[in-house]
Enzyme design. Sequence first.
Site, PDB file in Angstrom:
ATOM      1  N   CYS A   1      -4.094-101.228 -55.138  1.00 38.66           N
ATOM      2  CA  CYS A   1      -3.706-100.098 -54.299  1.00 38.66           C
ATOM      3  C   CYS A   1      -2.991-100.548 -53.037  1.00 38.66           C
ATOM      4  O   CYS A   1      -2.190 -99.801 -52.481  1.00 38.66           O
ATOM      5  CB  CYS A   1      -4.936 -99.261 -53.950  1.00 38.66           C
ATOM      6  SG  CYS A   1      -6.268-100.237 -53.234  1.00 38.66           S
TER       7      CYS A   1
ATOM      8  N   GLU B   1     -11.000 -93.897 -51.374  1.00 34.82           N
ATOM      9  CA  GLU B   1      -9.946 -94.917 -51.267  1.00 34.82           C
ATOM     10  C   GLU B   1      -8.980 -94.628 -52.399  1.00 34.82           C
ATOM     11  O   GLU B   1      -9.254 -94.929 -53.561  1.00 34.82           O
ATOM     12  CB  GLU B   1     -10.553 -96.317 -51.366  1.00 34.82           C
ATOM     13  CG  GLU B   1      -9.644 -97.394 -50.822  1.00 34.82           C
ATOM     14  CD  GLU B   1      -8.974 -98.182 -51.920  1.00 34.82           C
ATOM     15  OE1 GLU B   1      -7.785 -97.902 -52.191  1.00 34.82           O
ATOM     16  OE2 GLU B   1      -9.621 -99.057 -52.505  1.00 34.82           O
TER      17      GLU B   1
ATOM     18  N   GLU C   1       3.505 -94.100 -57.356  1.00 33.61           N
ATOM     19  CA  GLU C   1       2.847 -95.408 -57.417  1.00 33.61           C
ATOM     20  C   GLU C   1       3.011 -96.006 -58.816  1.00 33.61           C
ATOM     21  O   GLU C   1       2.534 -95.444 -59.806  1.00 33.61           O
ATOM     22  CB  GLU C   1       1.366 -95.253 -57.078  1.00 33.61           C
ATOM     23  CG  GLU C   1       0.645 -96.561 -56.886  1.00 33.61           C
ATOM     24  CD  GLU C   1      -0.789 -96.372 -56.412  1.00 33.61           C
ATOM     25  OE1 GLU C   1      -1.325 -97.304 -55.793  1.00 33.61           O
ATOM     26  OE2 GLU C   1      -1.371 -95.298 -56.648  1.00 33.61           O
TER      27      GLU C   1
ATOM     28  N   LYS D   1     -20.690 -95.396 -61.709  1.00 37.08           N
ATOM     29  CA  LYS D   1     -19.932 -95.078 -62.913  1.00 37.08           C
ATOM     30  C   LYS D   1     -18.684 -95.951 -62.903  1.00 37.08           C
ATOM     31  O   LYS D   1     -17.703 -95.652 -62.226  1.00 37.08           O
ATOM     32  CB  LYS D   1     -19.558 -93.592 -62.932  1.00 37.08           C
ATOM     33  CG  LYS D   1     -19.244 -93.011 -64.322  1.00 37.08           C
ATOM     34  CD  LYS D   1     -18.061 -93.632 -65.027  1.00 37.08           C
ATOM     35  CE  LYS D   1     -16.743 -93.289 -64.352  1.00 37.08           C
ATOM     36  NZ  LYS D   1     -15.576 -93.829 -65.155  1.00 37.08           N
TER      37      LYS D   1
END
Length: 478
Positions: free
Chosen positions: A285, A251, A382, A175
């Site tokens: 990331c 992750e 973040e 997906k």
Amino acid sequence: MADNPTTLYVNGTWRASADGATFDVLNPATGEVLAQVASATPADGMAALDAADNAAREWAETPARERAHYLWRAFDAVTARAEEFARCMTLEMGKPLDQARAEVTYGAEFLRWFAEEAAHVHGECYHTPEGALQVMTLKRPVGPCLFITPWNFPLAMATRKIAPALAAGCTCVLKPSEDTPLTALLFAQVLDEVGLPAGVVNVVPTADTPPMTGPMIADPRLRKISFTGSTAVGRALLKEAAENVLRTSMELGGLAPFIVFDDADLDAAVDAAVATKMRNMGEACNASSRFYVHNSVREEFTTRVSEALGAMRVGDGMSDGTEVGPIVSAKQRDHVVDLVNRSVAAGGRLVCGGHPCEGPGFFYPPTVVADLAPDNPLLHEEVFGPVAPICGFDTEEEALALANATEFGLAGYVHTRDVARIMRLAQRLEVGMIGVNSATISNAAAPFGGVKASGLGREGGLDGIEEFLETIYVGMPR
């Protein structure tokens, strides 16, 4: 984009969604519709799982060398179509074309690495210490997998999951992000063209993920989820996965510290800071998110980094000379704007950038914020954008305390000439990956992953294929 697939890929067939629904994919450089892509329904998701389950036994029993051959052919095909993949990524995601080309090389390398690893899966045979039993361990694939991938590296995140799964003998449903489904569908086209058996890989983009993936996750035939994305979504998926005790690889978010000591090679540190911050417009990331610089060199470092970032050319990633492309979406650009505004309101000093570019498109300039207090929101949330917060420190213990003062623990970067210090920090920095005097740590041959709220498991390297294997113990009397 006329030749790029836009429908679902299920059981080796290209098909519309069950209800015929589509969603728009935008070009972030213009805000215009790039393509309309089929939006998978829950029924489509279950059809994909049916296909993966039906193909699972035969694929698991396919000799490892033969599975490797499919990966080799996919590597060759992706490499041959590198420019097509790069242009697709730049158009739907925004990264400059040279960076998109680099991603094709990086993403294809997972196909090659795991093609080489497929034939090296093996167990052990030994006697127990007291000598009563002979132990034999076997490795077998975990079974059908669900992969949910993000928008920032649309090819590499797909290959980093699919390649080890296929090498291990697992089938899967992918997906992709609704922001960047075209690259994943192009990759599915490659797999189809190299003759991968029907049902081994299925690709189902959708505009409404939880309703589509929920029934799959609840189905006992699914045996693993691998997700790359935010920690909030990862936590929600872990709760869903717990019901059927699914294997999971997560992750998740990152807030990487970049620590510069007073003995560092400042030229190298500045170059690395710019590279690790601005690669992919900071939408990575493992991007440097918090810069902690020894106070004796902080002012010079801040000036040099600000000058370098301020001089970077912002524009459409398809244009020659562009170094900073658009943010992937208006929503993500607005998040960057809000976080920088809150950071400045909390006392941060804006050194350069800090104001969104005028349209069209979703552009935000490289930005440096200095003099942040330890509780500034930019040091704890973040940003996922081209924003560099810079703070000072005086001692190694202070740097460690600042770097570890977060729930995240994906990557960290250290610049120092002191080898003993490097070894101390390797033991005490609460991250899964550390780059030393370097701007690059990602490689298909290395284990990628984090600790704490940054995730579970590793992708790439020798560890990568183990995430898709079960260890079976057989004990026999001697």
